[in-house]
Enzyme design. Structure first.
Site: not given
Length: 367
Positions: A177, A260, A359
């Site tokens: 990520r 998320s 995120e």
């Protein structure tokens, strides 16, 4: 800025004034922008940003936001005098097993086009909201696949120099990520470069990428490492995402989110061993390059934050289907979202001593 009978324009791109950004994001929160400049072509993107970044570019003293799909953004409600540049350059071209997508192309459209042309490699990433240009920034991934598996190069506008060039995947420092883009701009609010186009090299065999994600493998009645029909993989992924509230649906507030909110933390092996001694039963974990990857959702639930938390009429709550999604129940503000995220993060830290990282890009707000 030029005005005509059909509206206002800046560097050839259409300008709208006093625009609410909330409907342009999947979380549906945000301020009213002073103006939104919509770039319908890559040439407009380059011209607009070059001009806005110039010393006398007409941007004014307010902040600048560059975005496309709005699926990974939490924008503070209090941002004033904001200029937003929206990337709507949406071309998708296919040349053999190479797929090139402009930054504003809807990501799921890219996946569909690839599958329609018999190309495998993107099917596990079906149903992810947002734009193609956002995918390399955080190395988007799901169900055992990441875009770094298939990206060959990215075309960039470097803001400091105004130059446009292709950059190979090996220069992008992809990780879980993350990428060189996110490492240079963790908040996502001041990117030093703007993604204009992304190139993917896919598999022309007519088969999917090898399947490794346990839940998906079981759904397809396959074995780990097996390949399958990309159409079948896509349908299985979409079904799994729908069950978790991870496919956008205007009528379902469980999908009013950024997906998320926290990444799965990667910890040192000794931290994992200490955690395993703390709790009864197995601790979900996965091998990672720099240690052991833990399941953020498991940590959130074990820290006392269940699906739908907090109960009652709170405007922002955890999804009733998936604890990692912080959802707008219809009237939430960005501050409501940040407050809940802070509560969850601090709760996990207090119980386990592990700090969860957000995120999405947090623009004008911090946890």
């Amino acid at each position: 800025m030029k005005r005509s009978a059909v509206g206002s324009f800046f560097a050839g791109a259409h300008v709208a004034e006093a625009v609410s950004l909330a409907p342009l994001t999947t979380l549906r929160v945000g301020p009213v922008a002073q103006r939104v400049i919509t770039c319908a072509s890559t040439e407009q993107v380059v011209d607009v940003i070059r001009q806005l970044d110039a010393p006398a570019g007409g941007r004014g003293a307010g902040p600048l936001l560059i975005f496309a799909g709005g699926s990974n953004l939490v924008i503070a409600d209090t941002l004033a005098d904001l200029t937003a540049v929206r990337l709507a350059n949406a071309g998708i071209t296919i040349d053999g097993n190479l797929v090139r997508a402009e930054a504003g192309a809807v990501w799921d459209d890219v996946v569909v086009r690839a599958i329609e042309h018999g190309l495998g490699g993107l099917e596990c990433l079906s149903g992810i909201p947002g734009s193609a240009g956002a995918t390399p920034v955080q190395n988007v991934g799901a169900y055992g696949a990441e875009v770094s598996d298939t990206i060959t190069r990215v075309r960039l506008l470097e803001r400091s120099s105004g130059s446009v060039r292709w950059v190979s995947a090996c220069e992008l420092r992809f990780g879980y990520r993350t990428s060189v883009f996110k490492q240079a701009d963790p908040s996502g609010s001041q990117p030093p470069a703007v993604v204009l186009e992304v190139e993917f090299k896919l598999d022309a065999s007519g088969q999917s990428a090898p399947l490794h994600y346990g839940e998906l493998v079981a759904t397809l009645d396959a074995t780990s490492g097996q390949r399958a029909n990309p159409h079948a993989v896509r349908e299985a992924v979409l079904a799994l995402r729908v069950r978790k509230g991870m496919v956008l649906d205007a009528a379902d507030h469980d999908t009013w989110s950024v997906g998320s909110f926290f990444t799965n933390p990667v910890v040192a092996p000794d931290v994992y061993r200490q955690l395993a001694k703390m709790v009864d039963g197995p601790v979900p974990h996965y091998p990672a390059q720099d240690g052991v990857k833990l399941a953020a959702g498991w940590l959130v639930e074990r820290a006392g934050f269940g699906k739908g938390y907090p109960d009652g009429a709170a405007p922002c709550r955890l999804s009733t289907k998936h604890v990692l999604a912080l959802t707008n129940r219809g009237a939430a503000t960005a501050e409501d979202v940040v407050t809940l995220a802070r509560t969850v993060r601090n709760g996990v830290l207090e119980v386990f001593g592990i700090t969860l990282e957000p995120e999405p890009a947090l623009v004008g707000c911090v946890l």
